[in-house]
Design an enzyme around this catalytic site. Structure first.
Site, PDB file in Angstrom:
ATOM      1  N   LYS A  42     -37.127 -15.176  -2.704  1.00  0.00           N
ATOM      2  CA  LYS A  42     -36.701 -14.581  -4.094  1.00  0.00           C
ATOM      3  C   LYS A  42     -37.008 -15.540  -5.172  1.00  0.00           C
ATOM      4  CE  LYS A  42     -33.155 -11.940  -1.728  1.00  0.00           C
ATOM      5  NZ  LYS A  42     -31.851 -11.679  -1.505  1.00  0.00           N
ATOM      6  N   ASP A 102     -38.604 -29.030  -2.048  1.00  0.00           N
ATOM      7  CA  ASP A 102     -37.454 -29.804  -1.558  1.00  0.00           C
ATOM      8  C   ASP A 102     -38.144 -30.574  -0.255  1.00  0.00           C
ATOM      9  OD1 ASP A 102     -34.988 -30.771  -0.937  1.00  0.00           O
ATOM     10  OD2 ASP A 102     -34.024 -28.873  -1.378  1.00  0.00           O
ATOM     11  N   VAL A 152     -29.480 -27.170  -8.742  1.00  0.00           N
ATOM     12  CA  VAL A 152     -30.000 -26.344  -9.703  1.00  0.00           C
ATOM     13  C   VAL A 152     -29.870 -24.738  -9.496  1.00  0.00           C
ATOM     14  CG1 VAL A 152     -31.300 -27.959 -11.265  1.00  0.00           C
ATOM     15  CG2 VAL A 152     -32.465 -26.950  -8.999  1.00  0.00           C
ATOM     16  N   ASP A 158     -30.783 -19.632  -6.780  1.00  0.00           N
ATOM     17  CA  ASP A 158     -29.437 -19.190  -6.803  1.00  0.00           C
ATOM     18  C   ASP A 158     -28.478 -19.925  -6.121  1.00  0.00           C
ATOM     19  OD1 ASP A 158     -30.727 -19.096  -4.131  1.00  0.00           O
ATOM     20  OD2 ASP A 158     -29.012 -17.733  -3.470  1.00  0.00           O
ATOM     21  N   ARG A 164     -29.137 -15.985 -10.290  1.00  0.00           N
ATOM     22  CA  ARG A 164     -30.344 -15.905 -10.391  1.00  0.00           C
ATOM     23  C   ARG A 164     -31.181 -15.496 -11.782  1.00  0.00           C
ATOM     24  NH1 ARG A 164     -32.999 -16.631  -5.149  1.00  0.00           N
ATOM     25  NH2 ARG A 164     -31.965 -15.826  -3.423  1.00  0.00           N
TER      26      ARG A 164
HETATM   27  C1  PRP Z   1     -36.098 -22.154  -1.260  1.00  0.00           C
HETATM   28  C2  PRP Z   1     -37.407 -22.410  -2.252  1.00  0.00           C
HETATM   29  C3  PRP Z   1     -38.298 -22.819  -1.212  1.00  0.00           C
HETATM   30  C4  PRP Z   1     -37.511 -23.688  -0.201  1.00  0.00           C
HETATM   31  C5  PRP Z   1     -37.793 -24.905  -0.531  1.00  0.00           C
HETATM   32  O1  PRP Z   1     -35.804 -20.823  -0.793  1.00  0.00           O
HETATM   33  O2  PRP Z   1     -37.382 -21.135  -2.873  1.00  0.00           O
HETATM   34  O3  PRP Z   1     -38.705 -21.500  -0.647  1.00  0.00           O
HETATM   35  O4  PRP Z   1     -36.098 -23.344  -0.194  1.00  0.00           O
HETATM   36  O5  PRP Z   1     -37.136 -25.973   0.297  1.00  0.00           O
HETATM   37  P1  PRP Z   1     -38.126 -26.713   1.358  1.00  0.00           P
HETATM   38  O6  PRP Z   1     -39.103 -27.515   0.454  1.00  0.00           O
HETATM   39  O7  PRP Z   1     -37.000 -27.587   1.919  1.00  0.00           O
HETATM   40  O8  PRP Z   1     -38.602 -26.071   2.316  1.00  0.00           O
HETATM   41  P2  PRP Z   1     -34.515 -20.383  -0.280  1.00  0.00           P
HETATM   42  O9  PRP Z   1     -34.497 -20.403   1.364  1.00  0.00           O
HETATM   43  O10 PRP Z   1     -33.426 -20.918  -0.693  1.00  0.00           O
HETATM   44  O11 PRP Z   1     -34.930 -18.621  -0.593  1.00  0.00           O
HETATM   45  P3  PRP Z   1     -34.738 -18.093  -1.946  1.00  0.00           P
HETATM   46  O12 PRP Z   1     -36.152 -18.298  -2.662  1.00  0.00           O
HETATM   47  O13 PRP Z   1     -34.986 -16.496  -1.559  1.00  0.00           O
HETATM   48  O14 PRP Z   1     -33.592 -18.483  -2.810  1.00  0.00           O
END
Ligand code: PRP
Length: 179
Positions: A42, A102, A152, A158, A164
């Site tokens: 999301k 990340d 962040v 979130d 969000r």
């Molecule tokens: C977060 C972000 C990326 C991922 C990045 O998603 O939106 O998809 O983590 O991390 P990485 O490079 O270590 O894979 P999250 O799983 O928190 O879901 P969200 O977008 O629904 O908050």
């Protein structure tokens, strides 16, 4: 500023200015094409909505929700697809829009999956890049901001599904996520 923020990292104006600039660069690349713009739910939703409004080429919109298998801290498995695309990506020029890169696990696996499914090209656009956290061999093609390894929130991002809707990127107060 929200009381749970330690400080604002990126203001609404900084976000607007940089996103406009990056979107215009991306737009130039797709003149005469009809890309499929894929938002990863999301976290990307607000960035996605602002980004696509600066594209002048005809676009089609689609979304995916993914997560890594299991809840352990080591991301060793493949992506778990919680919501798949509606469109077939075969032969398509795909733009993947993400809020943050990340470790790179998500985007490395997602790019491989889309190419395996026959996409003609896959270009990655990210709002935030935590370069120092990278574990997988993947870089965004376009990135708006390189950031330090801070927690962040806001503008789609979130903590435990909260914050969000904040219109800026803030740094979460440490005491709220450290025991
Ligand atoms: C977060 C972000 C990326 C991922 C990045 O998603 O939106 O998809 O983590 O991390 P990485 O490079 O270590 O894979 P999250 O799983 O928190 O879901 P969200 O977008 O629904 O908050």
């Amino acid at each position: 500023m929200h009381k749970d923020c330690e400080r604002i990292m990126l203001t609404e104006e900084q976000l607007r200015t940089r996103i406009t600039e990056v979107a215009r660069e991306v737009d130039e690349r797709y003149q005469g094409k009809r890309p499929l713009v894929v938002g990863i739910l999301k976290g990307s939703i607000i960035f996605y909505a602002d980004f696509i409004r600066h594209l002048s080429c005809p676009v089609e919109l689609d979304f995916m929700a993914v997560s890594s298998y299991g809840s352990g801290t080591v991301s060793s498995g493949k992506l778990k697809i919680k919501k798949d695309l509606d469109k077939d990506v075969r032969g398509r020029d795909v733009i993947v829009v993400e809020d943050i890169i990340d470790s790179g696990f998500t985007l490395a696996n997602l790019k491989a999956l889309l190419l395996e499914r026959g996409a003609n090209s896959v270009v990655i656009v990210t709002l935030l890049n935590k370069e120092e956290r990278r574990e997988y061999d993947i870089e965004p093609d376009y990135n708006c901001f390189d950031i330090e390894n801070e927690f962040v929130i806001g503008y789609g991002l979130d903590y435990d599904e909260q914050y969000r809707n904040l219109p800026y990127i803030g740094i979460l107060r440490r005491e709220l996520y450290e025991g």
